[in-house]
Design a protein around this motif. Structure first.
Motif, short mmCIF file in Angstrom:
data_model
loop_
_atom_site.label_atom_id
_atom_site.label_comp_id
_atom_site.label_asym_id
_atom_site.label_seq_id
_atom_site.Cartn_x
_atom_site.Cartn_y
_atom_site.Cartn_z
N SER A 131 0.83 -1.21 0.00
CA SER A 131 0.00 0.00 0.00
C SER A 131 0.86 1.26 0.00
O SER A 131 0.61 2.20 -0.76
N CYS A 158 2.63 1.85 -3.32
CA CYS A 158 1.70 2.36 -4.34
C CYS A 158 1.23 3.77 -4.07
O CYS A 158 0.64 4.41 -4.93
N ARG A 159 1.50 4.26 -2.87
CA ARG A 159 1.22 5.66 -2.56
C ARG A 159 2.48 6.50 -2.68
O ARG A 159 2.56 7.60 -2.15
N VAL A 190 -5.26 1.06 -1.93
CA VAL A 190 -5.04 2.48 -2.23
C VAL A 190 -6.37 3.12 -2.58
O VAL A 190 -7.32 2.48 -2.94
#
Length: 101
Positions: free
Chosen positions: A50, A53-54, A101
């Motif tokens: 997570s 992906c951020r 996300v």
């Protein structure tokens, strides 16, 4: 709505463009097909996926989670191997399909 993950039923209650609906249906199908592989990830690996992906860098993740950069890299390598991916773009698809996300 009996099944909250059923996109086609959700579409009856929301106004979604056909393109958006198609994209959501593809993600839902991807999630169903890959649930087994995704469930092999640990809670920590999902958390790191997570963050990746951020757009968090390894150093940022390490600092945030109070672990070493080496540990972040090890988790990242395990995630890539488990999911059979080789890029952040592919990781993003997994993260979107499984609501990270």
């Amino acid at each position: 709505m009996n099944n909250p993950t059923d996109i086609s039923l959700a579409a009856d209650h929301l106004q979604l463009s056909p393109r958006t609906l198609e994209r959501l249906e593809r993600l839902q199908q991807f999630a169903r097909q890959n649930q087994g592989r995704f469930s092999q990830l640990s809670r920590r690996e999902k958390e790191i996926l997570s963050l990746i992906c951020r757009d968090f860098k390894n150093e940022d993740i390490a600092r945030l989670l109070f672990i070493s950069v080496h540990t972040v890299r090890t988790h990242r390598n395990n995630i890539w191997r488990t999911l059979g991916i080789s890029s952040v773009v592919e990781a993003m698809r997994w993260a979107q399909a499984f609501d990270l996300v």
